[in-house]
Design a protein around this motif. Structure first.
Motif, mmCIF file in Angstrom:
data_model
loop_
_atom_site.group_PDB
_atom_site.id
_atom_site.type_symbol
_atom_site.label_atom_id
_atom_site.label_comp_id
_atom_site.label_asym_id
_atom_site.label_seq_id
_atom_site.Cartn_x
_atom_site.Cartn_y
_atom_site.Cartn_z
ATOM 1 N N ALA A 4 38.746 25.959 57.746
ATOM 2 C CA ALA A 4 39.924 26.731 57.351
ATOM 3 C C ALA A 4 39.420 27.885 56.496
ATOM 4 C CB ALA A 4 40.914 25.871 56.575
ATOM 5 N N LEU A 5 40.000 29.055 56.710
ATOM 6 C CA LEU A 5 39.687 30.226 55.897
ATOM 7 C C LEU A 5 40.722 30.312 54.782
ATOM 8 C CD1 LEU A 5 38.081 32.877 55.409
ATOM 9 C CD2 LEU A 5 39.744 33.989 56.921
ATOM 10 N N VAL A 6 40.257 30.332 53.530
ATOM 11 C CA VAL A 6 41.148 30.365 52.382
ATOM 12 C C VAL A 6 40.928 31.696 51.655
ATOM 13 C CG1 VAL A 6 41.849 29.224 50.245
ATOM 14 C CG2 VAL A 6 41.026 27.843 52.176
ATOM 15 N N VAL A 7 41.983 32.513 51.632
ATOM 16 C CA VAL A 7 41.957 33.830 50.994
ATOM 17 C C VAL A 7 42.707 33.708 49.674
ATOM 18 C CG1 VAL A 7 42.547 36.269 51.241
ATOM 19 C CG2 VAL A 7 41.962 34.909 53.286
ATOM 20 N N VAL A 27 36.029 44.681 50.547
ATOM 21 C CA VAL A 27 36.344 43.249 50.488
ATOM 22 C C VAL A 27 37.557 42.950 51.369
ATOM 23 C CG1 VAL A 27 37.234 41.419 48.967
ATOM 24 C CG2 VAL A 27 35.243 42.776 48.281
ATOM 25 N N ILE A 28 38.603 43.758 51.262
ATOM 26 C CA ILE A 28 39.792 43.530 52.086
ATOM 27 C C ILE A 28 39.467 43.722 53.560
ATOM 28 C CG2 ILE A 28 42.091 44.438 52.646
ATOM 29 C CD1 ILE A 28 42.512 44.789 49.606
ATOM 30 N N SER A 29 38.678 44.711 53.896
ATOM 31 C CA SER A 29 38.266 44.918 55.289
ATOM 32 C C SER A 29 37.495 43.702 55.814
ATOM 33 C CB SER A 29 37.414 46.178 55.390
ATOM 34 O OG SER A 29 36.925 46.341 56.694
ATOM 35 N N ARG A 30 36.589 43.185 55.001
ATOM 36 C CA ARG A 30 35.819 41.997 55.417
ATOM 37 C C ARG A 30 36.719 40.772 55.564
ATOM 38 N NH1 ARG A 30 31.716 43.977 51.015
ATOM 39 N NH2 ARG A 30 30.395 45.333 52.309
ATOM 40 N N ILE A 31 37.689 40.625 54.665
ATOM 41 C CA ILE A 31 38.633 39.512 54.784
ATOM 42 C C ILE A 31 39.430 39.639 56.075
ATOM 43 C CG2 ILE A 31 40.742 38.512 53.796
ATOM 44 C CD1 ILE A 31 39.514 39.136 50.999
ATOM 45 N N ASN A 32 39.877 40.836 56.395
ATOM 46 C CA ASN A 32 40.623 41.045 57.644
ATOM 47 C C ASN A 32 39.776 40.730 58.862
ATOM 48 O OD1 ASN A 32 43.062 41.753 56.436
ATOM 49 N ND2 ASN A 32 42.550 43.931 56.387
ATOM 50 N N THR A 33 38.512 41.111 58.826
ATOM 51 C CA THR A 33 37.612 40.801 59.941
ATOM 52 C C THR A 33 37.402 39.299 60.054
ATOM 53 O OG1 THR A 33 36.519 42.950 59.756
ATOM 54 C CG2 THR A 33 35.299 41.198 60.883
ATOM 55 N N LEU A 34 37.181 38.636 58.917
ATOM 56 C CA LEU A 34 37.033 37.178 58.935
ATOM 57 C C LEU A 34 38.302 36.509 59.465
ATOM 58 C CD1 LEU A 34 35.259 36.454 55.529
ATOM 59 C CD2 LEU A 34 34.391 35.855 57.803
ATOM 60 N N SER A 35 39.450 36.958 59.004
ATOM 61 C CA SER A 35 40.726 36.370 59.442
ATOM 62 C C SER A 35 40.899 36.526 60.943
ATOM 63 C CB SER A 35 41.899 37.043 58.718
ATOM 64 O OG SER A 35 41.822 36.851 57.340
ATOM 65 N N LEU A 104 35.640 24.628 54.239
ATOM 66 C CA LEU A 104 36.438 25.738 53.752
ATOM 67 C C LEU A 104 35.577 26.983 53.616
ATOM 68 C CD1 LEU A 104 38.540 24.019 50.943
ATOM 69 C CD2 LEU A 104 38.966 24.143 53.406
ATOM 70 N N ILE A 105 36.074 28.071 54.150
ATOM 71 C CA ILE A 105 35.454 29.375 53.979
ATOM 72 C C ILE A 105 36.311 30.096 52.950
ATOM 73 C CG2 ILE A 105 34.802 31.541 55.110
ATOM 74 C CD1 ILE A 105 34.872 29.706 57.756
ATOM 75 N N LEU A 106 35.722 30.437 51.820
ATOM 76 C CA LEU A 106 36.461 31.002 50.704
ATOM 77 C C LEU A 106 36.145 32.475 50.507
ATOM 78 C CD1 LEU A 106 36.011 28.215 47.981
ATOM 79 C CD2 LEU A 106 37.830 28.437 49.687
ATOM 80 N N CYS A 107 37.177 33.241 50.159
ATOM 81 C CA CYS A 107 37.022 34.650 49.826
ATOM 82 C C CYS A 107 38.187 35.046 48.942
ATOM 83 C CB CYS A 107 36.973 35.502 51.095
ATOM 84 S SG CYS A 107 38.386 35.301 52.198
ATOM 85 N N ALA A 132 32.182 33.411 51.329
ATOM 86 C CA ALA A 132 31.908 34.681 52.010
ATOM 87 C C ALA A 132 31.336 35.623 50.957
ATOM 88 C CB ALA A 132 33.169 35.232 52.658
ATOM 89 N N ALA A 133 30.025 35.747 50.912
ATOM 90 C CA ALA A 133 29.293 36.340 49.793
ATOM 91 C C ALA A 133 29.681 37.781 49.481
ATOM 92 C CB ALA A 133 27.791 36.243 50.053
ATOM 93 N N ASP A 134 30.169 38.514 50.458
ATOM 94 C CA ASP A 134 30.551 39.913 50.246
ATOM 95 C C ASP A 134 32.056 40.127 50.387
ATOM 96 O OD1 ASP A 134 30.583 39.389 52.963
ATOM 97 O OD2 ASP A 134 29.530 41.224 53.524
ATOM 98 N N ALA A 135 32.817 39.044 50.395
ATOM 99 C CA ALA A 135 34.269 39.135 50.562
ATOM 100 C C ALA A 135 35.016 38.472 49.405
ATOM 101 C CB ALA A 135 34.691 38.535 51.900
ATOM 102 N N HIS A 136 34.382 38.438 48.248
ATOM 103 C CA HIS A 136 35.077 38.054 47.014
ATOM 104 C C HIS A 136 34.724 39.090 45.958
ATOM 105 C CE1 HIS A 136 31.556 36.158 44.926
ATOM 106 N NE2 HIS A 136 31.166 35.920 46.170
ATOM 107 N N THR A 137 35.611 39.250 44.999
ATOM 108 C CA THR A 137 35.444 40.335 44.041
ATOM 109 C C THR A 137 36.110 40.007 42.719
ATOM 110 O OG1 THR A 137 35.666 42.732 43.724
ATOM 111 C CG2 THR A 137 37.520 41.604 44.780
ATOM 112 N N THR A 138 35.902 40.907 41.772
ATOM 113 C CA THR A 138 36.534 40.820 40.466
ATOM 114 C C THR A 138 36.507 42.204 39.840
ATOM 115 O OG1 THR A 138 36.660 39.491 38.442
ATOM 116 C CG2 THR A 138 34.452 40.218 39.138
ATOM 117 N N HIS A 139 36.983 42.294 38.629
ATOM 118 C CA HIS A 139 36.905 43.534 37.853
ATOM 119 C C HIS A 139 35.688 43.471 36.931
ATOM 120 C CE1 HIS A 139 41.159 44.121 38.994
ATOM 121 N NE2 HIS A 139 40.907 45.396 38.752
#
Length: 181
Positions: A4-7, A27-35, A104-107, A132-139
């Motif tokens: 399951a992909l968990v965003v 990050v959002i582009s990569r999440i969309n591609t993963l989804s 679980l695939i997490l981003c 997903a090493a390049d599909a998570h982020t922070t400030h």
């Protein structure tokens, strides 16, 4: 393994104000591609939304909504949460059991809070975790820039072996969806 992909927490109130999170557009582009890839492989997509009783992320307010750049499809699942742990006081475990997911695939957002906490809790519950090493982020934080925080978690989470299940950190382009394999 069934995946399951968990965003996690890609919401207007966290992504729209300036400054945006590190690498937000990518990050959002990569999440969309993963989804998209996940859906094509029959992998369920779950969007988790953080909420507060009042204030910055009140349920149902415009800032609580998912970022409009996310590609949400019919059949995707939505989970509401009130803590950094996507499992605590939510229906995530129930949903994953129904979906028979064991991987679980997490981003998503925020690397050092909700993503980290959910990854550790998932491993503690014996889910195989792929970050997903390049599909998570922070400030950026006072103690470290966001890119360093992401790099730190990509290095440290996979080093935890005590859960008895792996936590892998893999670039989104290298994540393989092979259900039933």
């Amino acid at each position: 393994m069934k995946s399951a992909l968990v965003v996690i927490d890609v919401q207007k109130g966290l992504f729209e104000p300036e400054p945006a999170p590190f690498d937000a557009d990518l990050v959002i582009s990569r999440i969309n591609t993963l989804s998209s890839r996940g859906r094509k492989a029959g992998v369920p997509v779950i969007f988790v939304q953080h909420e507060t009783a009042d204030g910055a992320l009140s349920h149902g307010t415009p800032v609580w909504e998912l970022d409009p750049r996310l590609q949400v499809a019919p059949g995707d699942h939505l989970i509401r949460k009130t803590t950094p742990d996507s499992f605590l006081r939510t229906r995530l475990t129930e949903l994953l059991t129904k979906l028979e997911a064991t991987h679980l695939i997490l981003c998503g957002y925020a690397t050092e809070f909700c993503v980290d906490t959910t990854a550790r809790r998932a491993a503690g519950l014996k889910y195989h975790v792929t970050l997903a090493a390049d599909a998570h982020t922070t400030h950026d934080k006072a103690h470290a820039p966001a890119d360093a925080i992401r790099a730190h978690h990509n290095a440290t989470l996979p080093a935890i072996g005590s859960y008895g299940v792996p936590i892998d950190a893999i670039l989104s382009r290298d994540i393989v969806f092979n259900e039933g394999a």
